[in-house]
Design an enzyme around this catalytic site. Structure first.
Site, PDB file in Angstrom:
ATOM      1  N   ASP A  10     -25.262 -11.347   4.491  1.00  0.00           N
ATOM      2  CA  ASP A  10     -25.361 -10.810   5.848  1.00  0.00           C
ATOM      3  C   ASP A  10     -25.583  -9.321   5.679  1.00  0.00           C
ATOM      4  O   ASP A  10     -24.726  -8.610   5.145  1.00  0.00           O
ATOM      5  CB  ASP A  10     -24.031 -11.103   6.569  1.00  0.00           C
ATOM      6  CG  ASP A  10     -23.974 -10.512   7.976  1.00  0.00           C
ATOM      7  OD1 ASP A  10     -24.838  -9.687   8.318  1.00  0.00           O
ATOM      8  OD2 ASP A  10     -23.047 -10.885   8.719  1.00  0.00           O
TER       9      ASP A  10
ATOM     10  N   ASN B  21     -25.147  -8.497 -12.580  1.00  0.00           N
ATOM     11  CA  ASN B  21     -24.937  -9.844 -12.034  1.00  0.00           C
ATOM     12  C   ASN B  21     -24.470  -9.668 -10.598  1.00  0.00           C
ATOM     13  O   ASN B  21     -23.536  -8.918 -10.330  1.00  0.00           O
ATOM     14  CB  ASN B  21     -23.875 -10.584 -12.869  1.00  0.00           C
ATOM     15  CG  ASN B  21     -23.813 -12.048 -12.540  1.00  0.00           C
ATOM     16  OD1 ASN B  21     -23.795 -12.434 -11.376  1.00  0.00           O
ATOM     17  ND2 ASN B  21     -23.781 -12.883 -13.571  1.00  0.00           N
TER      18      ASN B  21
ATOM     19  N   ASP C 251     -22.940 -20.957   8.695  1.00  0.00           N
ATOM     20  CA  ASP C 251     -22.482 -19.645   9.165  1.00  0.00           C
ATOM     21  C   ASP C 251     -21.178 -19.823   9.928  1.00  0.00           C
ATOM     22  O   ASP C 251     -20.929 -20.869  10.524  1.00  0.00           O
ATOM     23  CB  ASP C 251     -23.535 -18.980  10.065  1.00  0.00           C
ATOM     24  CG  ASP C 251     -23.182 -17.511  10.338  1.00  0.00           C
ATOM     25  OD1 ASP C 251     -22.452 -16.902   9.517  1.00  0.00           O
ATOM     26  OD2 ASP C 251     -23.640 -16.965  11.364  1.00  0.00           O
ATOM     27  N   LYS C 252     -20.330 -18.768   9.879  1.00  0.00           N
ATOM     28  CA  LYS C 252     -19.021 -18.692  10.540  1.00  0.00           C
ATOM     29  C   LYS C 252     -18.017 -19.670   9.943  1.00  0.00           C
ATOM     30  O   LYS C 252     -17.219 -20.280  10.650  1.00  0.00           O
ATOM     31  CB  LYS C 252     -19.155 -18.918  12.053  1.00  0.00           C
ATOM     32  CG  LYS C 252     -20.093 -17.947  12.735  1.00  0.00           C
ATOM     33  CD  LYS C 252     -19.624 -16.502  12.668  1.00  0.00           C
ATOM     34  CE  LYS C 252     -20.610 -15.564  13.340  1.00  0.00           C
ATOM     35  NZ  LYS C 252     -21.687 -15.121  12.426  1.00  0.00           N
TER      36      LYS C 252
ATOM     37  N   TYR D 132     -10.719  -7.695   5.448  1.00  0.00           N
ATOM     38  CA  TYR D 132     -11.638  -8.581   6.170  1.00  0.00           C
ATOM     39  C   TYR D 132     -12.965  -7.874   6.423  1.00  0.00           C
ATOM     40  O   TYR D 132     -13.007  -6.830   7.044  1.00  0.00           O
ATOM     41  CB  TYR D 132     -11.035  -9.009   7.508  1.00  0.00           C
ATOM     42  CG  TYR D 132     -11.976  -9.899   8.281  1.00  0.00           C
ATOM     43  CD1 TYR D 132     -12.260 -11.180   7.819  1.00  0.00           C
ATOM     44  CD2 TYR D 132     -12.607  -9.464   9.436  1.00  0.00           C
ATOM     45  CE1 TYR D 132     -13.133 -12.000   8.495  1.00  0.00           C
ATOM     46  CE2 TYR D 132     -13.481 -10.286  10.123  1.00  0.00           C
ATOM     47  CZ  TYR D 132     -13.742 -11.548   9.650  1.00  0.00           C
ATOM     48  OH  TYR D 132     -14.611 -12.356  10.321  1.00  0.00           O
TER      49      TYR D 132
ATOM     50  N   LYS E 212     -16.517 -13.491   7.216  1.00  0.00           N
ATOM     51  CA  LYS E 212     -16.155 -14.648   6.387  1.00  0.00           C
ATOM     52  C   LYS E 212     -17.186 -14.816   5.267  1.00  0.00           C
ATOM     53  O   LYS E 212     -18.235 -14.192   5.274  1.00  0.00           O
ATOM     54  CB  LYS E 212     -16.139 -15.909   7.258  1.00  0.00           C
ATOM     55  CG  LYS E 212     -14.747 -16.228   7.788  1.00  0.00           C
ATOM     56  CD  LYS E 212     -13.883 -16.966   6.765  1.00  0.00           C
ATOM     57  CE  LYS E 212     -12.543 -17.332   7.381  1.00  0.00           C
ATOM     58  NZ  LYS E 212     -11.411 -17.263   6.502  1.00  0.00           N
TER      59      LYS E 212
ATOM     60  N   ARG F 144     -14.121 -13.944  14.540  1.00  0.00           N
ATOM     61  CA  ARG F 144     -13.363 -13.020  13.680  1.00  0.00           C
ATOM     62  C   ARG F 144     -12.824 -13.681  12.417  1.00  0.00           C
ATOM     63  O   ARG F 144     -11.815 -13.243  11.855  1.00  0.00           O
ATOM     64  CB  ARG F 144     -12.197 -12.395  14.476  1.00  0.00           C
ATOM     65  CG  ARG F 144     -12.674 -11.600  15.660  1.00  0.00           C
ATOM     66  CD  ARG F 144     -11.540 -11.156  16.561  1.00  0.00           C
ATOM     67  NE  ARG F 144     -12.078 -10.502  17.743  1.00  0.00           N
ATOM     68  CZ  ARG F 144     -12.364  -9.203  17.807  1.00  0.00           C
ATOM     69  NH1 ARG F 144     -12.159  -8.434  16.775  1.00  0.00           N
ATOM     70  NH2 ARG F 144     -12.867  -8.692  18.911  1.00  0.00           N
TER      71      ARG F 144
ATOM     72  N   TYR G 260      -5.746 -12.441   5.718  1.00  0.00           N
ATOM     73  CA  TYR G 260      -7.044 -11.894   5.310  1.00  0.00           C
ATOM     74  C   TYR G 260      -7.863 -11.403   6.498  1.00  0.00           C
ATOM     75  O   TYR G 260      -9.053 -11.200   6.407  1.00  0.00           O
ATOM     76  CB  TYR G 260      -7.823 -12.947   4.518  1.00  0.00           C
ATOM     77  CG  TYR G 260      -7.026 -13.491   3.369  1.00  0.00           C
ATOM     78  CD1 TYR G 260      -6.759 -12.680   2.266  1.00  0.00           C
ATOM     79  CD2 TYR G 260      -6.501 -14.774   3.402  1.00  0.00           C
ATOM     80  CE1 TYR G 260      -5.996 -13.148   1.219  1.00  0.00           C
ATOM     81  CE2 TYR G 260      -5.727 -15.253   2.359  1.00  0.00           C
ATOM     82  CZ  TYR G 260      -5.477 -14.436   1.273  1.00  0.00           C
ATOM     83  OH  TYR G 260      -4.711 -14.904   0.244  1.00  0.00           O
TER      84      TYR G 260
END
Ligand code: 13P
Ligand code: 13P
Ligand code: MG
Ligand code: MG
Length: 385
Positions: A11, A103, A130-131, A232, A235, A269, A351
């Site tokens: 992302d 790497n 996604d998410k 955070y 994700k 979130r 997290y």
């Protein structure tokens, strides 16, 4: 000759929040790969799901190749510059290091790679979510390769009848363990049901598989962004490569694993459970409550280093039922607002940004009557007598 499929995703900025990629950004990544890959790749395909750009690369250089990883990193860097120019949200979100150091693993992007012995026809599917998080693949990969109610080939194809070998990672302790199914199925389920910690990394054929012995047939990204960044930062939206047919799950057996929109963690979130909805590329954007979490499946055939396809597998009415169920589950769960089990359990909120909010209550808790005192006060039946 061996071939390598490398799928690397990141992302690098989205529009307007975490909804979808912006055309000028993904076009920059596409052009970069097209122009700079000639001596490195034999073919490639760039796509996206939600706010994650996905680069599928074919080459003969094996996994963990310096130049292949650098190519993906530099393409994401070039795309990030465009994202910054437009002020996109979270520009460069997943590029956690300043410069490439050999790497791409551990630098933010998700990586799934396998070196294969191509068959006469080499069909495979790239799944992109996604998410959600890498453990979201545990349920469908288990169903594809170990559940005969999903995959009848495990019962009626003698090449699949002996089962498969699963490599499971403990992503907290950075350790791995192997399980052979069906005989160790219950042992394995004891771990992979805890999907935020134990994740299926790879699936292999058995050494006695007649058509494809000892081969890697599925691989999932397991990169944990929050562990790398220490906080955070979105994700770890995962992707996976699954080879199909000819002694492996058929195309339809692989897709069938997504016909039930099971619950995954992520969504708003990165803090909520929600149903994983299978969609075509045209619906690969995250809207309601930044979701619901979605999965796209692109089907390819590889021959002499070149790709035919993709076929947008979930762009089909056959998955309308799954989508409808997912949307009903969305309506049901959303009414719970910030309550568990819609919101993730406390351990997983560690997290997210919640600990910073709770910080201000530290030291403000008053001690309440201890359970021991309570016991002393208890009136027993005998006392009453
Ligand atoms: P193969 O064993 O040739 O892959 O065929 C299985 C199949 O496609 C059934 O749907
Ligand atoms: P991504 O991980 O897809 O960037 O989403 C983050 C988020 O917070 C969505 O609400
Ligand atoms: Mg994002
Ligand atoms: Mg994302």
């Amino acid at each position: 000759m061996k071939a390598t499929i490398s799928h690397i995703k990141a992302d690098i900025g989205s529009l307007p929040g975490h909804t979808t990629v912006f055309d000028p950004v993904i076009n920059e990544v596409k052009n970069f790969i097209k122009e700079k890959s000639e001596s490195i790749l034999t073919d490639s395909f760039v796509s996206h799901v939600g706010d994650d750009i996905q680069i599928t690369m074919i080459h003969n250089r094996g996994i963990d190749d310096f130049e292949v990883h650098q190519l993906a990193w530099d393409a994401f860097k070039a795309g990030t510059e465009v994202a910054k120019k437009f002020g996109l949200y979270g520009a460069g979100q997943d590029l956690l290091k300043d410069s490439f150091s050999g790497n791409i693993k551990g630098m933010g992007p998700g990586v799934a790679e396998m070196e294969i012995t191509p068959r006469k026809s080499e069909p495979f599917i790239i799944y992109m979510m996604d998410k959600t998080e890498p453990g979201a693949f545990n349920f469908p990969i288990f169903k594809m390769f170990a559940d005969p109610f999903n995959t009848p080939g495990l019962v009626i194809d003698n090449n699949m009848h002996d089962g498969f070998i699963f490599e499971v990672w403990d992503i907290v302790e950075a350790k791995r363990i192997f399980f052979s199914t069906p005989e160790q199925m219950y042992d394995m389920l004891g771990l992979i049901g805890s999907k935020s910690r134990y994740v299926i990394k790879r699936v292999y054929t058995r050494p006695n598989h007649e058509k494809l012995p000892d081969e890697n047939v599925a691989v999932i990204t397991t990169d944990k962004l929050s562990f790398i960044a220490g906080e955070y930062v979105g994700k770890d939206d995962p992707a996976g490569i699954v080879r199909i047919q000819s002694g492996l799950p058929a195309s339809g057996e692989s897709l069938e694993a997504f016909s039930h929109p099971y619950l995954v963690s992520g969504w708003m979130r990165g803090s909520f459970n929600g149903p994983l909805m299978p969609v075509g590329l045209k619906d690969a954007k995250m809207t309601r409550f930044d979701g619901p979490p979605r999965v796209v499946a692109l089907g390819f055939v590889l021959k002499d280093g070149k790709l035919s396809g993709p076929v947008d597998m979930f762009d089909d009415v056959a998955f309308d039922g799954a989508r409808k169920t997912a949307l009903n589950v969305v309506d049901y769960l959303r009414r719970m607002g910030p309550f568990e089990p819609h919101r993730l359990p406390e351990e997983e909120m560690e997290y997210t940004t919640l600990p910073r909010v709770l910080e201000k209550f530290k030291g403000k808790f008053e001690t309440i009557e201890s359970p021991k005192k309570k016991k002393e006060l208890k009136v027993t039946t005998k006392d009453v007598d």
